[in-house]
Design a protein around this motif. Structure first.
Motif, PDB file in Angstrom:
ATOM      1  N   GLU A 192     -14.462  31.458   1.228  1.00 32.53           N
ATOM      2  CA  GLU A 192     -13.252  32.257   1.073  1.00 32.53           C
ATOM      3  C   GLU A 192     -12.132  31.600   1.885  1.00 32.53           C
ATOM      4  OE1 GLU A 192     -12.768  34.831  -0.872  1.00 32.53           O
ATOM      5  OE2 GLU A 192     -14.849  34.822  -1.588  1.00 32.53           O
ATOM      6  N   ILE A 193     -11.072  31.227   1.195  1.00 31.28           N
ATOM      7  CA  ILE A 193      -9.948  30.549   1.843  1.00 31.28           C
ATOM      8  C   ILE A 193      -8.738  31.483   1.841  1.00 31.28           C
ATOM      9  CG2 ILE A 193      -8.358  28.601   1.786  1.00 31.28           C
ATOM     10  CD1 ILE A 193     -11.135  27.772   2.509  1.00 31.28           C
ATOM     11  N   GLU A 194      -8.344  31.933   3.031  1.00 33.36           N
ATOM     12  CA  GLU A 194      -7.139  32.749   3.147  1.00 33.36           C
ATOM     13  C   GLU A 194      -5.922  31.849   3.353  1.00 33.36           C
ATOM     14  OE1 GLU A 194      -7.553  36.778   5.238  1.00 33.36           O
ATOM     15  OE2 GLU A 194      -8.960  35.496   6.326  1.00 33.36           O
ATOM     16  N   GLU A 195      -4.794  32.310   2.882  1.00 33.97           N
ATOM     17  CA  GLU A 195      -3.551  31.564   3.082  1.00 33.97           C
ATOM     18  C   GLU A 195      -2.589  32.414   3.910  1.00 33.97           C
ATOM     19  OE1 GLU A 195      -1.775  28.622   0.104  1.00 33.97           O
ATOM     20  OE2 GLU A 195      -0.506  30.403  -0.145  1.00 33.97           O
ATOM     21  N   PHE A 196      -2.010  31.801   4.905  1.00 32.63           N
ATOM     22  CA  PHE A 196      -1.080  32.484   5.793  1.00 32.63           C
ATOM     23  C   PHE A 196       0.278  31.811   5.686  1.00 32.63           C
ATOM     24  CE2 PHE A 196      -5.364  32.619   7.430  1.00 32.63           C
ATOM     25  CZ  PHE A 196      -5.559  33.946   7.747  1.00 32.63           C
ATOM     26  N   GLU A 197       1.319  32.549   6.051  1.00 29.92           N
ATOM     27  CA  GLU A 197       2.642  31.948   5.985  1.00 29.92           C
ATOM     28  C   GLU A 197       3.568  32.559   7.028  1.00 29.92           C
ATOM     29  OE1 GLU A 197       5.353  33.513   2.605  1.00 29.92           O
ATOM     30  OE2 GLU A 197       3.323  33.446   1.726  1.00 29.92           O
ATOM     31  N   CYS A 198       4.556  31.755   7.392  1.00 24.36           N
ATOM     32  CA  CYS A 198       5.592  32.206   8.310  1.00 24.36           C
ATOM     33  C   CYS A 198       6.796  31.294   8.108  1.00 24.36           C
ATOM     34  CB  CYS A 198       5.121  32.166   9.761  1.00 24.36           C
ATOM     35  SG  CYS A 198       4.818  30.510  10.388  1.00 24.36           S
ATOM     36  N   THR A 199       7.881  31.590   8.799  1.00 25.29           N
ATOM     37  CA  THR A 199       9.076  30.757   8.749  1.00 25.29           C
ATOM     38  C   THR A 199       9.310  30.140  10.120  1.00 25.29           C
ATOM     39  OG1 THR A 199      10.075  32.137   7.027  1.00 25.29           O
ATOM     40  CG2 THR A 199      11.551  30.707   8.293  1.00 25.29           C
ATOM     41  N   LEU A 200       9.537  28.833  10.142  1.00 25.03           N
ATOM     42  CA  LEU A 200       9.801  28.150  11.411  1.00 25.03           C
ATOM     43  C   LEU A 200      11.280  28.288  11.770  1.00 25.03           C
ATOM     44  CD1 LEU A 200       7.740  24.823  11.136  1.00 25.03           C
ATOM     45  CD2 LEU A 200       7.148  26.927  12.354  1.00 25.03           C
ATOM     46  N   ASN A 201      11.546  28.838  12.937  1.00 17.51           N
ATOM     47  CA  ASN A 201      12.923  28.980  13.408  1.00 17.51           C
ATOM     48  C   ASN A 201      13.420  27.661  13.998  1.00 17.51           C
ATOM     49  OD1 ASN A 201      12.990  31.787  12.752  1.00 17.51           O
ATOM     50  ND2 ASN A 201      11.810  32.201  14.618  1.00 17.51           N
ATOM     51  N   ARG A 202      14.711  27.607  14.303  1.00 15.23           N
ATOM     52  CA  ARG A 202      15.288  26.397  14.878  1.00 15.23           C
ATOM     53  C   ARG A 202      14.593  26.039  16.190  1.00 15.23           C
ATOM     54  NH1 ARG A 202      19.831  28.846  12.572  1.00 15.23           N
ATOM     55  NH2 ARG A 202      21.008  27.453  11.166  1.00 15.23           N
ATOM     56  N   GLY A 203      14.249  24.769  16.337  1.00 14.05           N
ATOM     57  CA  GLY A 203      13.600  24.295  17.550  1.00 14.05           C
ATOM     58  C   GLY A 203      12.108  24.552  17.621  1.00 14.05           C
ATOM     59  N   ALA A 204      11.556  25.244  16.629  1.00 11.86           N
ATOM     60  CA  ALA A 204      10.127  25.572  16.659  1.00 11.86           C
ATOM     61  C   ALA A 204       9.278  24.324  16.428  1.00 11.86           C
ATOM     62  CB  ALA A 204       9.803  26.632  15.616  1.00 11.86           C
ATOM     63  N   ARG A 245       2.749  31.109  20.096  1.00 12.54           N
ATOM     64  CA  ARG A 245       2.120  31.939  19.060  1.00 12.54           C
ATOM     65  C   ARG A 245       0.844  31.240  18.609  1.00 12.54           C
ATOM     66  NH1 ARG A 245       6.471  32.543  14.508  1.00 12.54           N
ATOM     67  NH2 ARG A 245       4.704  33.575  13.481  1.00 12.54           N
ATOM     68  N   ILE A 246      -0.295  31.887  18.804  1.00 14.50           N
ATOM     69  CA  ILE A 246      -1.590  31.322  18.431  1.00 14.50           C
ATOM     70  C   ILE A 246      -1.955  31.841  17.045  1.00 14.50           C
ATOM     71  CG2 ILE A 246      -3.965  30.936  19.142  1.00 14.50           C
ATOM     72  CD1 ILE A 246      -1.747  30.032  21.155  1.00 14.50           C
ATOM     73  N   LEU A 247      -2.114  30.964  16.104  1.00 16.52           N
ATOM     74  CA  LEU A 247      -2.330  31.343  14.706  1.00 16.52           C
ATOM     75  C   LEU A 247      -3.825  31.400  14.405  1.00 16.52           C
ATOM     76  CD1 LEU A 247       0.470  29.097  13.120  1.00 16.52           C
ATOM     77  CD2 LEU A 247       0.641  31.441  13.987  1.00 16.52           C
ATOM     78  N   ASN A 248      -4.502  32.410  14.966  1.00 16.03           N
ATOM     79  CA  ASN A 248      -5.950  32.541  14.785  1.00 16.03           C
ATOM     80  C   ASN A 248      -6.300  32.900  13.347  1.00 16.03           C
ATOM     81  OD1 ASN A 248      -7.063  32.162  17.503  1.00 16.03           O
ATOM     82  ND2 ASN A 248      -5.859  33.983  18.029  1.00 16.03           N
ATOM     83  N   THR A 249      -7.364  32.291  12.859  1.00 17.85           N
ATOM     84  CA  THR A 249      -7.903  32.595  11.529  1.00 17.85           C
ATOM     85  C   THR A 249      -9.421  32.610  11.629  1.00 17.85           C
ATOM     86  OG1 THR A 249      -7.990  30.270  10.860  1.00 17.85           O
ATOM     87  CG2 THR A 249      -5.963  31.485  10.359  1.00 17.85           C
ATOM     88  N   SER A 250     -10.081  33.044  10.571  1.00 17.65           N
ATOM     89  CA  SER A 250     -11.540  33.094  10.559  1.00 17.65           C
ATOM     90  C   SER A 250     -12.048  32.627   9.208  1.00 17.65           C
ATOM     91  CB  SER A 250     -12.028  34.515  10.847  1.00 17.65           C
ATOM     92  OG  SER A 250     -13.432  34.582  10.797  1.00 17.65           O
TER      93      SER A 250
END
Length: 322
Positions: A258-270, A242-247
């Motif tokens: 301008e600072i954007e904030e991104f979030e996700c949840t890390l699954n087991r083994g990630a 998964r490539i977490l592209n931002t600009s």
């Protein structure tokens, strides 16, 4: 600057002293009392006999070429002839002194590199997570940097930064960041403060950076990017990367950042990995081809750093264990 009193008679000595009135005359027996980093001028025979450690310009007679050569081999900064001294002694000495200082700075680089490495974060044990890092300067000092620290028992803040350019100035900014970070509690706050400081101090450098927080209990990952390439990557077992592209803009270019904030949840083994652009250097092709190869080797854990790298490399990885 010192002039060491010759132990033999030199009939041209007075003319040299008149041309350089700022010289401080000292005696050989008193050398241990003086600053060993200040350049001295001396007769070549005295330098060869006493072999002191002061940086020294030696002067000999026209028939003492062998002695002048021997003094050069022992580390003399320059060799002159009493009867044919440079027309502008002060200017010649200034050039020699400037070169000597540059050489001294170069000799200090290995020690400076060791000091820089000591500023990197100490290995840290994290509940449910494994931390892996790589730090490979292209020369002695690096303009790439990473850091991480605990905000609480269950949350850490981290970043990976790449300072524009190379050399001492870029590496000094990494040390500055290492001292600065503790005032921030969120990625956005860290980036905003660093951007403001760069603009306030009018430092003609920009910094790309990825900063984030990781909750060790909920496994929630939050991150922000300031113009950083390559993007962050998440690898999970048996899945495509998964490539977490931002600009966004790098730090130090504009107040209207301008600072954007991104979030996700890390699954087991990630595994969550961020790299500096030096990690692309071992691969051929354009940026897209290089990045594709980097992703492949990181996913297969086969990334190898060349013995000699053209650009600094830094990599920071967090892997969830369960």
């Amino acid at each position: 600057m010192y002039f060491i009193q010759p132990t033999r008679d030199i009939h041209l000595l007075d003319s040299v002293l008149e041309a350089l009135p700022s010289l401080q005359m000292i005696h050989i027996d008193d050398l241990h009392l003086y600053d060993s980093t200040i350049i001295a001028i001396s007769d070549v025979n005295d330098f060869l006999q006493y072999k002191w450690t002061l940086p020294t310009i030696v002067i000999g007679h026209a028939d003492e070429g062998l002695q002048l050569s021997q003094a050069w081999e022992l580390g003399a900064l320059a060799g002159w002839i009493w009867d044919h001294l440079p027309k502008d002694l002060a200017k010649s000495i200034a050039k020699i002194e400037a070169k000597y200082k540059r050489n001294q700075d170069s000799r200090d680089l290995p020690s400076a590199a060791e000091l820089q490495k000591k500023l990197l974060p100490n290995p840290i044990d994290l509940l449910n997570y494994k931390v892996e890092t790589l730090f490979q300067p292209s020369a002695y000092l690096s303009g790439d940097w990473y850091d991480y620290w605990k905000l609480s028992d269950r949350e850490i803040l981290f970043y990976l930064a790449d300072v524009s350019g190379h050399g001492v100035t870029s590496s000094l900014l990494t040390s500055w960041m290492a001292a600065f970070h503790g005032r921030s509690k969120t990625p956005r706050e860290l980036l905003k403060k660093l951007n403001g400081m760069l603009l306030q101090e009018n430092i003609e450098k920009h910094i790309t950076m990825i900063a984030g927080t990781l909750n060790l209990e909920t496994h929630q990952l939050k991150w922000s990017s300031a113009g950083h390439y390559p993007p962050a990557i998440i690898f999970e077992p048996n899945q495509d990367a998964r490539i977490l592209n931002t600009s966004s803009f790098p730090l130090g270019l504009t107040e209207d950042l301008e600072i954007e904030e991104f979030e996700c949840t890390l699954n087991r083994g990630a595994r969550f990995i961020i790299c500096s652009d030096g990690a692309l250097e071992p691969f051929d092709g354009g940026l897209n081809e290089q990045f594709t190869q980097l992703v492949y080797h990181l996913q297969n854990q086969s990334f190898e750093v060349p013995e000699h790298v053209a650009d600094d490399i830094a990599i920071l990885s967090f892997q969830r264990l369960n």
